[in-house]
Design a protein around this motif. Sequence first.
Motif, PDB file in Angstrom:
ATOM      1  N   LYS A  19      55.184 -14.425  27.826  1.00 15.83           N
ATOM      2  CA  LYS A  19      56.143 -15.139  28.672  1.00 15.83           C
ATOM      3  C   LYS A  19      55.428 -15.633  29.925  1.00 15.83           C
ATOM      4  N   ASP A  20      55.968 -16.671  30.529  1.00 16.90           N
ATOM      5  CA  ASP A  20      55.392 -17.204  31.765  1.00 16.90           C
ATOM      6  C   ASP A  20      55.278 -16.131  32.833  1.00 16.90           C
ATOM      7  N   GLU A  21      56.293 -15.300  32.950  1.00 17.04           N
ATOM      8  CA  GLU A  21      56.290 -14.237  33.951  1.00 17.04           C
ATOM      9  C   GLU A  21      55.119 -13.277  33.729  1.00 17.04           C
ATOM     10  N   GLU A  22      54.832 -12.980  32.471  1.00 18.65           N
ATOM     11  CA  GLU A  22      53.727 -12.076  32.152  1.00 18.65           C
ATOM     12  C   GLU A  22      52.389 -12.715  32.513  1.00 18.65           C
ATOM     13  N   LEU A  23      52.225 -13.982  32.162  1.00 20.57           N
ATOM     14  CA  LEU A  23      50.995 -14.682  32.516  1.00 20.57           C
ATOM     15  C   LEU A  23      50.791 -14.706  34.027  1.00 20.57           C
ATOM     16  N   GLY A  24      51.833 -15.053  34.753  1.00 13.09           N
ATOM     17  CA  GLY A  24      51.744 -15.141  36.202  1.00 13.09           C
ATOM     18  C   GLY A  24      51.425 -13.804  36.842  1.00 13.09           C
ATOM     19  N   TYR A  25      52.094 -12.766  36.386  1.00 16.12           N
ATOM     20  CA  TYR A  25      51.886 -11.439  36.967  1.00 16.12           C
ATOM     21  C   TYR A  25      50.457 -10.946  36.727  1.00 16.12           C
ATOM     22  N   PHE A  26      50.000 -11.008  35.480  1.00 18.94           N
ATOM     23  CA  PHE A  26      48.682 -10.476  35.176  1.00 18.94           C
ATOM     24  C   PHE A  26      47.566 -11.360  35.717  1.00 18.94           C
ATOM     25  N   HIS A  27      47.806 -12.655  35.832  1.00 21.98           N
ATOM     26  CA  HIS A  27      46.818 -13.531  36.476  1.00 21.98           C
ATOM     27  C   HIS A  27      46.622 -13.079  37.923  1.00 21.98           C
ATOM     28  N   GLN A  28      47.708 -12.892  38.634  1.00 20.02           N
ATOM     29  CA  GLN A  28      47.626 -12.482  40.039  1.00 20.02           C
ATOM     30  C   GLN A  28      46.980 -11.099  40.169  1.00 20.02           C
ATOM     31  N   ALA A  29      47.389 -10.165  39.323  1.00 19.60           N
ATOM     32  CA  ALA A  29      46.853  -8.804  39.402  1.00 19.60           C
ATOM     33  C   ALA A  29      45.352  -8.777  39.104  1.00 19.60           C
ATOM     34  N   LEU A  30      44.936  -9.478  38.046  1.00 24.44           N
ATOM     35  CA  LEU A  30      43.520  -9.471  37.692  1.00 24.44           C
ATOM     36  C   LEU A  30      42.685 -10.256  38.697  1.00 24.44           C
ATOM     37  N   GLN A  31      43.258 -11.290  39.274  1.00 17.72           N
ATOM     38  CA  GLN A  31      42.544 -12.075  40.278  1.00 17.72           C
ATOM     39  C   GLN A  31      42.199 -11.201  41.488  1.00 17.72           C
ATOM     40  N   GLN A  32      43.102 -10.321  41.855  1.00 24.86           N
ATOM     41  CA  GLN A  32      42.885  -9.457  43.017  1.00 24.86           C
ATOM     42  C   GLN A  32      41.782  -8.423  42.790  1.00 24.86           C
ATOM     43  N   HIS A  45      41.098 -12.244  31.721  1.00 27.41           N
ATOM     44  CA  HIS A  45      41.564 -13.075  32.840  1.00 27.41           C
ATOM     45  C   HIS A  45      41.303 -14.552  32.560  1.00 27.41           C
ATOM     46  N   ARG A  46      40.142 -14.867  32.019  1.00 26.87           N
ATOM     47  CA  ARG A  46      39.820 -16.255  31.681  1.00 26.87           C
ATOM     48  C   ARG A  46      40.801 -16.799  30.620  1.00 26.87           C
ATOM     49  N   GLU A  47      41.136 -15.999  29.621  1.00 29.19           N
ATOM     50  CA  GLU A  47      42.095 -16.419  28.588  1.00 29.19           C
ATOM     51  C   GLU A  47      43.471 -16.658  29.194  1.00 29.19           C
ATOM     52  N   ILE A  48      43.871 -15.815  30.136  1.00 30.23           N
ATOM     53  CA  ILE A  48      45.148 -15.993  30.823  1.00 30.23           C
ATOM     54  C   ILE A  48      45.144 -17.308  31.591  1.00 30.23           C
ATOM     55  N   MET A  49      44.047 -17.578  32.321  1.00 31.93           N
ATOM     56  CA  MET A  49      43.957 -18.828  33.083  1.00 31.93           C
ATOM     57  C   MET A  49      43.993 -20.049  32.164  1.00 31.93           C
ATOM     58  N   GLU A  50      43.324 -19.965  31.016  1.00 33.54           N
ATOM     59  CA  GLU A  50      43.340 -21.073  30.055  1.00 33.54           C
ATOM     60  C   GLU A  50      44.746 -21.313  29.514  1.00 33.54           C
ATOM     61  N   GLU A  51      45.467 -20.240  29.219  1.00 36.99           N
ATOM     62  CA  GLU A  51      46.833 -20.394  28.711  1.00 36.99           C
ATOM     63  C   GLU A  51      47.744 -20.982  29.780  1.00 36.99           C
ATOM     64  N   ILE A  52      47.569 -20.575  31.021  1.00 32.55           N
ATOM     65  CA  ILE A  52      48.353 -21.152  32.113  1.00 32.55           C
ATOM     66  C   ILE A  52      48.080 -22.649  32.198  1.00 32.55           C
ATOM     67  N   GLN A  53      46.806 -23.048  32.095  1.00 34.34           N
ATOM     68  CA  GLN A  53      46.458 -24.470  32.129  1.00 34.34           C
ATOM     69  C   GLN A  53      47.053 -25.212  30.936  1.00 34.34           C
ATOM     70  N   ASN A  54      47.041 -24.590  29.759  1.00 31.35           N
ATOM     71  CA  ASN A  54      47.636 -25.208  28.566  1.00 31.35           C
ATOM     72  C   ASN A  54      49.132 -25.449  28.731  1.00 31.35           C
ATOM     73  N   ARG A  55      49.760 -24.626  29.565  1.00 39.86           N
ATOM     74  CA  ARG A  55      51.200 -24.769  29.805  1.00 39.86           C
ATOM     75  C   ARG A  55      51.493 -25.673  31.001  1.00 39.86           C
TER      76      ARG A  55
END
Length: 63
Positions: A19-32, A45-55
């Motif tokens: 879900k978008d919420e999951e991507l956003g949460y874990f992107h922020q957490a892993l970025q920190q 983290h890179r896969e999460i960022m790629e999926e966010i960009q795909n969306r």
Amino acid sequence: MYSGRDMTELSMVSITDWKDEELGYFHQALQQIMPYLNSEGQTIHREIMEEIQNRGGTGQLQL
């Protein structure tokens, strides 16, 4: 506050099914904690960022 699935459960699901919420949460957490992540964590983290960009980027996520 995030109350969705944890990383253990998500690791068994294709990232395209997150879900978008999951991507956003874990992107922020892993970025920190990026300086402390091993190569596997950095790959996730890179896969999460790629999926966010795909969306359409972070501005398009429905958080």
